[in-house]
Design a protein around this motif. Structure first.
Motif, PDB file in Angstrom:
ATOM      1  N   SER A 155      16.150-129.169 -77.782  1.00 38.59           N
ATOM      2  CA  SER A 155      17.486-129.010 -76.869  1.00 38.59           C
ATOM      3  C   SER A 155      18.496-128.727 -77.614  1.00 38.59           C
ATOM      4  CB  SER A 155      17.457-130.735 -76.441  1.00 38.59           C
ATOM      5  OG  SER A 155      18.345-131.169 -77.448  1.00 38.59           O
ATOM      6  N   GLY A 156      18.549-128.266 -78.767  1.00 40.78           N
ATOM      7  CA  GLY A 156      19.758-127.535 -79.200  1.00 40.78           C
ATOM      8  C   GLY A 156      20.989-128.694 -79.800  1.00 40.78           C
ATOM      9  N   LYS A 157      20.435-129.723 -79.860  1.00 36.81           N
ATOM     10  CA  LYS A 157      21.558-130.790 -80.275  1.00 36.81           C
ATOM     11  C   LYS A 157      21.637-130.569 -81.676  1.00 36.81           C
ATOM     12  CE  LYS A 157      22.104-135.770 -80.235  1.00 36.81           C
ATOM     13  NZ  LYS A 157      21.390-136.822 -80.473  1.00 36.81           N
ATOM     14  N   VAL A 158      20.535-130.163 -82.516  1.00 31.65           N
ATOM     15  CA  VAL A 158      20.788-129.944 -83.776  1.00 31.65           C
ATOM     16  C   VAL A 158      20.172-128.335 -84.179  1.00 31.65           C
ATOM     17  CG1 VAL A 158      20.596-132.378 -84.516  1.00 31.65           C
ATOM     18  CG2 VAL A 158      18.494-130.831 -84.543  1.00 31.65           C
ATOM     19  N   ASP A 159      20.572-127.849 -85.248  1.00 32.31           N
ATOM     20  CA  ASP A 159      20.306-126.387 -85.708  1.00 32.31           C
ATOM     21  C   ASP A 159      19.055-126.562 -86.347  1.00 32.31           C
ATOM     22  OD1 ASP A 159      22.507-125.502 -84.262  1.00 32.31           O
ATOM     23  OD2 ASP A 159      23.625-125.766 -86.003  1.00 32.31           O
ATOM     24  N   LEU A 160      18.850-127.516 -87.253  1.00 30.28           N
ATOM     25  CA  LEU A 160      17.912-127.623 -88.308  1.00 30.28           C
ATOM     26  C   LEU A 160      17.426-129.150 -88.542  1.00 30.28           C
ATOM     27  CD1 LEU A 160      18.112-125.398 -91.531  1.00 30.28           C
ATOM     28  CD2 LEU A 160      17.695-128.008 -91.959  1.00 30.28           C
TER      29      LEU A 160
END
Ligand code: ARG
Length: 290
Positions: free
Chosen positions: A89-94
């Motif tokens: 969902s794009g809440k985190v990048d990695l």
């Protein structure tokens, strides 16, 4: 003079310049940031020290890679089974959570190069008579962290195959599972070998054997790497492995005394912003000191 000049500039233009400055400046001033998702319940890879720092092998590898490339790191502690959704969902990048490379995960996320490997350790209480065979087939309640490869292994190889297991208990965090093992709510808990060894040192529990799954640990970024951070991660890993930083972090976290972490991090953590090699060297010395 200046005032006169300013007076000549139409008001609208002044307001516009002001607005542009407050909109654009922050994005120039703030260094770019990588948001890292983890499940901070898993020494020696990631946990929280008594001063609320995210510490561990994964955390420091990532901090070193990011800082050397001029990025800041923000770490979010998320339940392990919510890590992949948070990435999607794009809440985190990695994701940096001692995560095994699996086909299912690789279908929805991109993996870095492998940086460590491990098997699965079978833990029982210190005074237990169970061995690895009776632990896994003697009608016991067996625990594992939800969403992990050990949870999958137990489900596929014991529950689905009709092996004599009383129940499979899945936990949000490893800490909760270890607590239930110590307090006799379950008889067996399974965790990757590096973590099982760390839990064994600080709890009245022991490893009675390992399940040889030969898992490769990787970092995950979003599918297709839209932020373009995977090359930096892989190059960073290679560079660290060729420098003294790798051995120092391995010494600090796999040979050193993990109970010293709060003290050592308080002393040397700030070096991360100045000199990553000095940070790793001092951390290793501190963690291995008698
Ligand atoms: N290697 C296992 C997996 O990928 C377990 C990882 C657990 N990591 C953690 N930070 N709790 O499923």
């Amino acid at each position: 003079m200046i005032l006169k000049a300013i007076k000549k500039i139409p008001g609208v233009l002044l307001v516009l310049t002001f607005l542009l400055t407050i909109i654009i400046l922050p994005s120039w001033a703030a260094p770019e940031k990588i948001i890292v998702g983890t499940s901070a319940d898993w020494p020696p890879f990631e946990w929280v020290d008594s001063n609320n720092n995210f510490v561990g092998f994964d955390m420091d590898l990532l901090k070193v890679i990011a800082k050397s490339n001029g990025y800041d790191v923000e770490i979010l502690d998320i339940g392990f089974d919510s890590l992949i959704p948070a990435l999607q969902s794009g809440k985190v990048d990695l994701l940096a959570a001692g995560m095994t490379l699996t086909e299912e995960r690789a279908a929805v996320a991109d993996a870095s190069n492998t940086y460590w490997s491990g098997n699965q350790g079978v833990l029982v209480r210190e005074d237990s008579e169970l061995n690895i065979a009776t632990a896994l087939s003697g009608g016991n309640s067996i625990g594992a962290q939800r969403g992990t490869t050990q949870a999958d292994w137990l489900e596929d190889n014991l529950v689905q195959k009709g092996v004599n297991v009383k129940s499979l208990e899945l936990y949000e965090t490893n800490d909760l599972g270890i607590m239930d093992l110590v307090n006799k709510r379950i008889e067996v808990f399974v965790a990757d070998t590096p973590a099982a060894e760390a839990f064994e040192k600080t709890n009245p529990i022991k490893i009675v054997g390992t399940i040889n799954t030969e898992e490769q640990y990787v970092f995950y970024v979003q599918k297709g790497d839209p932020k373009g951070i995977l090359p930096m991660v892989n190059e960073g890993l290679t560079r660290i492995q060729m420098s003294s930083i790798w051995n120092n972090l391995v010494n600090a976290y796999f040979i050193g005394d993990l109970t010293k972490i709060s003290d050592c991090y308080a002393k040397f953590g700030s070096l991360l912003d100045e000199d990553v090699e000095a940070f790793a060297k001092n951390l290793a010395q501190c963690m291995m000191s008698q």
